[in-house]
Design a protein around this motif. Sequence first.
Motif, PDB file in Angstrom:
ATOM      1  N   THR A  58       1.543  30.083 -35.779  1.00 22.61           N
ATOM      2  CA  THR A  58       2.400  28.331 -35.607  1.00 22.61           C
ATOM      3  C   THR A  58       1.488  28.063 -34.195  1.00 22.61           C
ATOM      4  O   THR A  58       1.702  26.896 -34.312  1.00 22.61           O
ATOM      5  CB  THR A  58       2.981  29.441 -34.384  1.00 22.61           C
ATOM      6  N   ASP A  59       0.378  28.359 -34.455  1.00 17.06           N
ATOM      7  CA  ASP A  59      -0.464  27.561 -33.517  1.00 17.06           C
ATOM      8  C   ASP A  59      -1.835  27.143 -34.087  1.00 17.06           C
ATOM      9  O   ASP A  59      -2.618  28.064 -34.296  1.00 17.06           O
ATOM     10  CB  ASP A  59      -1.053  28.971 -32.392  1.00 17.06           C
ATOM     11  N   PHE A  60      -1.230  26.019 -34.280  1.00 19.72           N
ATOM     12  CA  PHE A  60      -2.329  24.979 -35.104  1.00 19.72           C
ATOM     13  C   PHE A  60      -2.059  23.976 -34.401  1.00 19.72           C
ATOM     14  O   PHE A  60      -1.290  23.088 -33.872  1.00 19.72           O
ATOM     15  CB  PHE A  60      -2.356  25.388 -36.282  1.00 19.72           C
ATOM     16  N   GLN A  61      -3.419  23.227 -34.517  1.00 20.06           N
ATOM     17  CA  GLN A  61      -3.261  21.564 -34.804  1.00 20.06           C
ATOM     18  C   GLN A  61      -2.881  21.106 -35.341  1.00 20.06           C
ATOM     19  O   GLN A  61      -3.383  21.282 -37.423  1.00 20.06           O
ATOM     20  CB  GLN A  61      -4.696  20.628 -34.019  1.00 20.06           C
ATOM     21  N   PRO A  62      -2.602  19.386 -35.669  1.00 19.40           N
ATOM     22  CA  PRO A  62      -2.819  18.533 -37.288  1.00 19.40           C
ATOM     23  C   PRO A  62      -3.729  18.735 -37.398  1.00 19.40           C
ATOM     24  O   PRO A  62      -4.063  18.552 -37.015  1.00 19.40           O
ATOM     25  CB  PRO A  62      -1.505  17.652 -36.226  1.00 19.40           C
ATOM     26  N   ALA A 177      -9.822  24.417 -47.545  1.00 23.84           N
ATOM     27  CA  ALA A 177      -9.811  24.441 -45.337  1.00 23.84           C
ATOM     28  C   ALA A 177     -10.862  24.667 -45.419  1.00 23.84           C
ATOM     29  O   ALA A 177     -11.921  25.308 -45.276  1.00 23.84           O
ATOM     30  CB  ALA A 177      -8.921  25.630 -45.290  1.00 23.84           C
ATOM     31  N   LYS A 178     -10.347  23.295 -43.957  1.00 23.35           N
ATOM     32  CA  LYS A 178     -12.579  23.666 -43.270  1.00 23.35           C
ATOM     33  C   LYS A 178     -11.544  23.023 -42.087  1.00 23.35           C
ATOM     34  O   LYS A 178     -10.476  21.717 -41.888  1.00 23.35           O
ATOM     35  CB  LYS A 178     -13.128  22.302 -43.839  1.00 23.35           C
ATOM     36  N   GLY A 179     -12.324  23.307 -40.767  1.00 25.35           N
ATOM     37  CA  GLY A 179     -11.812  22.723 -39.324  1.00 25.35           C
ATOM     38  C   GLY A 179     -11.676  24.221 -38.264  1.00 25.35           C
ATOM     39  O   GLY A 179     -11.447  25.453 -39.181  1.00 25.35           O
ATOM     40  N   LYS A 180     -11.869  23.644 -37.113  1.00 26.95           N
ATOM     41  CA  LYS A 180     -10.878  24.781 -36.311  1.00 26.95           C
ATOM     42  C   LYS A 180      -9.832  24.608 -35.618  1.00 26.95           C
ATOM     43  O   LYS A 180      -9.466  23.330 -35.430  1.00 26.95           O
ATOM     44  CB  LYS A 180     -12.408  24.626 -35.113  1.00 26.95           C
ATOM     45  N   GLY A 181      -8.737  25.455 -35.909  1.00 26.31           N
ATOM     46  CA  GLY A 181      -7.671  25.436 -35.160  1.00 26.31           C
ATOM     47  C   GLY A 181      -6.966  25.000 -36.096  1.00 26.31           C
ATOM     48  O   GLY A 181      -6.420  24.180 -35.439  1.00 26.31           O
ATOM     49  N   ILE A 182      -6.717  24.301 -37.452  1.00 24.79           N
ATOM     50  CA  ILE A 182      -5.923  23.669 -38.236  1.00 24.79           C
ATOM     51  C   ILE A 182      -4.584  24.359 -38.772  1.00 24.79           C
ATOM     52  O   ILE A 182      -5.070  25.472 -38.962  1.00 24.79           O
ATOM     53  CB  ILE A 182      -6.414  23.145 -39.159  1.00 24.79           C
ATOM     54  N   GLY A 183      -4.013  23.878 -39.871  1.00 25.20           N
ATOM     55  CA  GLY A 183      -2.792  24.003 -39.694  1.00 25.20           C
ATOM     56  C   GLY A 183      -2.792  23.674 -41.491  1.00 25.20           C
ATOM     57  O   GLY A 183      -2.563  22.342 -41.498  1.00 25.20           O
ATOM     58  N   THR A 184      -2.334  24.501 -42.227  1.00 22.73           N
ATOM     59  CA  THR A 184      -2.616  23.585 -43.515  1.00 22.73           C
ATOM     60  C   THR A 184      -0.954  24.568 -44.161  1.00 22.73           C
ATOM     61  O   THR A 184      -0.868  25.479 -44.276  1.00 22.73           O
ATOM     62  CB  THR A 184      -3.405  23.966 -44.318  1.00 22.73           C
ATOM     63  N   PHE A 185      -0.056  23.729 -45.106  1.00 18.78           N
ATOM     64  CA  PHE A 185       1.469  24.196 -45.420  1.00 18.78           C
ATOM     65  C   PHE A 185       0.983  23.851 -47.123  1.00 18.78           C
ATOM     66  O   PHE A 185       1.957  23.249 -47.437  1.00 18.78           O
ATOM     67  CB  PHE A 185       2.235  23.868 -44.999  1.00 18.78           C
TER      68      PHE A 185
END
Length: 434
Positions: A58-62, A177-185
Amino acid sequence: MMNVDTGQRFDRETIIQLSQSQQEPDWMLQRRLRAWDRIGQLPFPKPEKTRIDRWNFTDFQPVQEEEGLASPEELPEELRSYISGDETDNLFIQKNSSPIFCRLSRELLAQGVLFMDLPTAVRDHGELVQKYFMTDGIQPEEQKLTALHAAWVSGGIFLYVPKDVTVETPFQVLFWAKGKGIGTFPHLLVVAEAGSDVNVVANYISDPDTEAVINGATEVFAGDNSRVRIASLHTQGQGVTEAAYRRTVVGRDADLKWIVGDLNSGKTLSDNTTHMKGSGGNARIKGITVGSGDQRSNITSTVYHWGTHTESDMTVRGVMKDQAQTILNGITKIEKGARKANGVQAEKVLMLSEEARGDANPILLIDENDVQAGHAASVGRIDPIQMFYLMSRGLTRQEAERLLIFGFVGPILETIPFESLRERITSVIERKLG
């Protein structure tokens, strides 16, 4: 405005903004909001023998909007290898939450095939998508992670194959997926109407330094007398926590073949459930998982037999080295009234070090008398006698170990109908075990 306590840094208004940014109709927005409102009330899943309470879901950034691609050739070289040969028709690519490339051949378009990003499908074919999207497949109210997916799904792909249409060339889907602290669905929705024939290969990958929460879902509807072959290969990096939910509804006399490669390097929660709704349906589910380092994974495969004369065959193999741990759960449930059903399953784990751990849990739940069912399970290490024999014939320890490992997973690899995917899985296994 009241926020839902999910551990996230967002509120209900963010869901509305997401829906508006994708120009969704009201029914889709309302589904998102209903799921969002349930998140705080629903529990996390409790997979057998695996504690996930400290896993980050649950801990991610848009994720910011990504730029589109004019051609797959613009992908980094290492990603282009996930696209089979020169086949760039019938190809979809998504980076984080943004579809960045989608192409369907004119021939299939003329036959009524739909292959497009999910937001476009929701807008242009809303009635059709609404019939299938998270209704009979994945339910938002199952638990907290499926509700999170229903609320946050962004991008995704919709594939619709009309009645009696045969598509020989596989549809290729790439979620990157690429990046730091991301969330994908990511969401993959496949509808194969009666008598159709379709192949799908879906790759889920991340860059090596990516740190992400990935909550993905696949829904497959195999209509009466259809033939569906679908493969999903997951090769996420060490910094990725992935929850992957797959649901298939199999119609009368339909034939389903599911191949799953859970080859991530981070934490993995994998749930593959098949519902044999129509009489005479056949489902074969094959899976491979390979763990190294301190990796943790829980792999559950479930088949529900509802129709009469249905058949299912589940075979899953796991290989663990270093301090890696995996749990393989196999569940065959034959419901009351599913006469003449036949369900078999086998889960096996091979451990390559003293610190590696594996567990195989076959479960049969039978509510009907006139059926057949069977299971097999084993957990063990490489046989030292076999190693001695091979090394006495001139092989090095590494060569002998490789031979035994691929002999162990061979029954899965041999069933993969796509040569390029078979080679790719072999390459990933060699890299992880090398």
